[in-house]
Motif scaffolding. Sequence first.
Motif, mmCIF file in Angstrom:
data_model
loop_
_atom_site.group_PDB
_atom_site.id
_atom_site.type_symbol
_atom_site.label_atom_id
_atom_site.label_comp_id
_atom_site.label_asym_id
_atom_site.label_seq_id
_atom_site.Cartn_x
_atom_site.Cartn_y
_atom_site.Cartn_z
ATOM 1 N N ARG A 65 34.250 27.946 5.565
ATOM 2 C CA ARG A 65 34.564 27.354 6.874
ATOM 3 C C ARG A 65 34.372 25.833 6.841
ATOM 4 O O ARG A 65 35.208 25.070 7.330
ATOM 5 C CB ARG A 65 33.705 27.978 7.967
ATOM 6 C CG ARG A 65 34.070 27.498 9.364
ATOM 7 C CD ARG A 65 33.140 28.078 10.414
ATOM 8 N NE ARG A 65 33.287 29.510 10.555
ATOM 9 C CZ ARG A 65 34.184 30.104 11.347
ATOM 10 N NH1 ARG A 65 35.026 29.379 12.042
ATOM 11 N NH2 ARG A 65 34.225 31.414 11.431
ATOM 12 N N GLY A 66 33.269 25.378 6.252
ATOM 13 C CA GLY A 66 33.012 23.943 6.156
ATOM 14 C C GLY A 66 34.061 23.229 5.325
ATOM 15 O O GLY A 66 34.499 22.127 5.669
ATOM 16 N N LEU A 67 34.496 23.867 4.228
ATOM 17 C CA LEU A 67 35.546 23.279 3.385
ATOM 18 C C LEU A 67 36.855 23.172 4.151
ATOM 19 O O LEU A 67 37.544 22.164 4.083
ATOM 20 C CB LEU A 67 35.756 24.132 2.131
ATOM 21 C CG LEU A 67 34.997 23.774 0.865
ATOM 22 C CD1 LEU A 67 35.444 24.673 -0.285
ATOM 23 C CD2 LEU A 67 35.145 22.328 0.492
ATOM 24 N N VAL A 68 37.210 24.230 4.874
ATOM 25 C CA VAL A 68 38.453 24.234 5.650
ATOM 26 C C VAL A 68 38.404 23.129 6.707
ATOM 27 O O VAL A 68 39.385 22.409 6.920
ATOM 28 C CB VAL A 68 38.696 25.615 6.302
ATOM 29 C CG1 VAL A 68 39.821 25.552 7.325
ATOM 30 C CG2 VAL A 68 39.004 26.668 5.231
ATOM 31 N N GLU A 69 37.267 22.959 7.346
ATOM 32 C CA GLU A 69 37.137 21.923 8.378
ATOM 33 C C GLU A 69 37.260 20.517 7.799
ATOM 34 O O GLU A 69 37.763 19.613 8.459
ATOM 35 C CB GLU A 69 35.810 22.088 9.123
ATOM 36 C CG GLU A 69 35.793 23.315 10.027
ATOM 37 C CD GLU A 69 34.419 23.627 10.602
ATOM 38 O OE1 GLU A 69 33.428 22.939 10.231
ATOM 39 O OE2 GLU A 69 34.332 24.574 11.416
ATOM 40 N N GLY A 94 54.149 31.313 4.132
ATOM 41 C CA GLY A 94 52.908 30.851 4.736
ATOM 42 C C GLY A 94 53.120 29.644 5.620
ATOM 43 O O GLY A 94 54.242 29.173 5.804
ATOM 44 N N VAL A 95 52.003 29.128 6.150
ATOM 45 C CA VAL A 95 52.047 28.016 7.095
ATOM 46 C C VAL A 95 51.084 26.918 6.646
ATOM 47 O O VAL A 95 49.995 27.201 6.152
ATOM 48 C CB VAL A 95 51.710 28.496 8.532
ATOM 49 C CG1 VAL A 95 50.322 29.134 8.602
ATOM 50 C CG2 VAL A 95 51.847 27.369 9.546
ATOM 51 N N LEU A 96 51.516 25.673 6.812
ATOM 52 C CA LEU A 96 50.660 24.520 6.546
ATOM 53 C C LEU A 96 50.098 24.042 7.876
ATOM 54 O O LEU A 96 50.834 23.828 8.836
ATOM 55 C CB LEU A 96 51.458 23.389 5.886
ATOM 56 C CG LEU A 96 50.693 22.071 5.693
ATOM 57 C CD1 LEU A 96 49.564 22.233 4.666
ATOM 58 C CD2 LEU A 96 51.641 20.949 5.280
ATOM 59 N N ARG A 97 48.773 23.867 7.903
ATOM 60 C CA ARG A 97 48.118 23.367 9.108
ATOM 61 C C ARG A 97 47.398 22.057 8.790
ATOM 62 O O ARG A 97 46.698 21.950 7.801
ATOM 63 C CB ARG A 97 47.122 24.394 9.643
ATOM 64 C CG ARG A 97 47.830 25.627 10.178
ATOM 65 C CD ARG A 97 46.883 26.687 10.645
ATOM 66 N NE ARG A 97 47.626 27.795 11.256
ATOM 67 C CZ ARG A 97 47.084 28.949 11.590
ATOM 68 N NH1 ARG A 97 45.785 29.155 11.393
ATOM 69 N NH2 ARG A 97 47.822 29.898 12.128
ATOM 70 N N VAL A 98 47.615 21.080 9.652
ATOM 71 C CA VAL A 98 46.948 19.788 9.548
ATOM 72 C C VAL A 98 46.256 19.544 10.878
ATOM 73 O O VAL A 98 46.894 19.626 11.935
ATOM 74 C CB VAL A 98 47.958 18.653 9.227
ATOM 75 C CG1 VAL A 98 47.256 17.301 9.193
ATOM 76 C CG2 VAL A 98 48.667 18.932 7.904
ATOM 77 N N ASN A 99 44.955 19.300 10.831
ATOM 78 C CA ASN A 99 44.157 19.146 12.053
ATOM 79 C C ASN A 99 44.303 20.354 12.976
ATOM 80 O O ASN A 99 44.367 20.211 14.207
ATOM 81 C CB ASN A 99 44.530 17.857 12.802
ATOM 82 C CG ASN A 99 44.228 16.615 11.993
ATOM 83 O OD1 ASN A 99 43.219 16.551 11.293
ATOM 84 N ND2 ASN A 99 45.111 15.632 12.051
ATOM 85 N N GLY A 100 44.405 21.535 12.371
ATOM 86 C CA GLY A 100 44.495 22.765 13.152
ATOM 87 C C GLY A 100 45.861 23.060 13.747
ATOM 88 O O GLY A 100 46.045 24.069 14.426
ATOM 89 N N ARG A 101 46.843 22.209 13.483
ATOM 90 C CA ARG A 101 48.188 22.403 14.054
ATOM 91 C C ARG A 101 49.183 22.774 12.962
ATOM 92 O O ARG A 101 49.155 22.215 11.860
ATOM 93 C CB ARG A 101 48.656 21.130 14.752
ATOM 94 C CG ARG A 101 47.823 20.788 15.964
ATOM 95 C CD ARG A 101 48.366 19.586 16.665
ATOM 96 N NE ARG A 101 47.565 19.287 17.842
ATOM 97 C CZ ARG A 101 47.756 18.249 18.623
ATOM 98 N NH1 ARG A 101 48.736 17.397 18.355
ATOM 99 N NH2 ARG A 101 46.994 18.045 19.675
#
Length: 197
Positions: A65-69, A94-101
């Motif tokens: 989780r910390g790495l993903v954040e 799949g999907v690419l997410r940047v800043n959770g978007r």
Amino acid sequence: MKQKLSISRSKGLAVVAVALASLAFAGCTTTAPKDQATASQQRTDINTSANATLSRLYKSTPDARGLVERAKGVLVFPTVLSAGFVIAAEHGNGVLRVNGRNQGYYSTSAGSIGLQAGAQSKAIVLLFMTQEALDKFRNSNGWTVGADATVAIANVGVNGKIDTNTAQQSVVGFVLTNAGLMAGVSLEGAKIEKVKL
């Protein structure tokens, strides 16, 4: 006369073999209802499955989780199917997410040679830990693991902690099956391309 019967039997067997092969290939190319899903439905399915994949990752490896954040970008392939016997192929979206978007949808494909049978499914999560690694990925016209960047598959200890050396790499990968996190795997040669959904 025997020779005529032998030729006739050979032709008969050949016809049966061709008929069976045709049926097999027809079965492989039959379009399932899910394949006809609209682009919007496909995006929704990928997004929902990506959320579930990340939840599974956090459950199996809380340090993730910390790495993903901290990652500049997170690419999640919730279902990568591989099938084959001696020569296998695998594919998934799949999907690419940047800043959770959500910032775009991608496909991954790879092939391998070796003794394997049946179909298998896995999930792949790639973390772009630096802006440079993310920019290189996003600006590429087809990105291949090993040729365009090295992906460090996360090493997780028995205590569930991620190896600090792995966490310092520019691209970190996780591979999950239904049984949990896979260790000692390689994504070398996997090709990733942007797709329109």
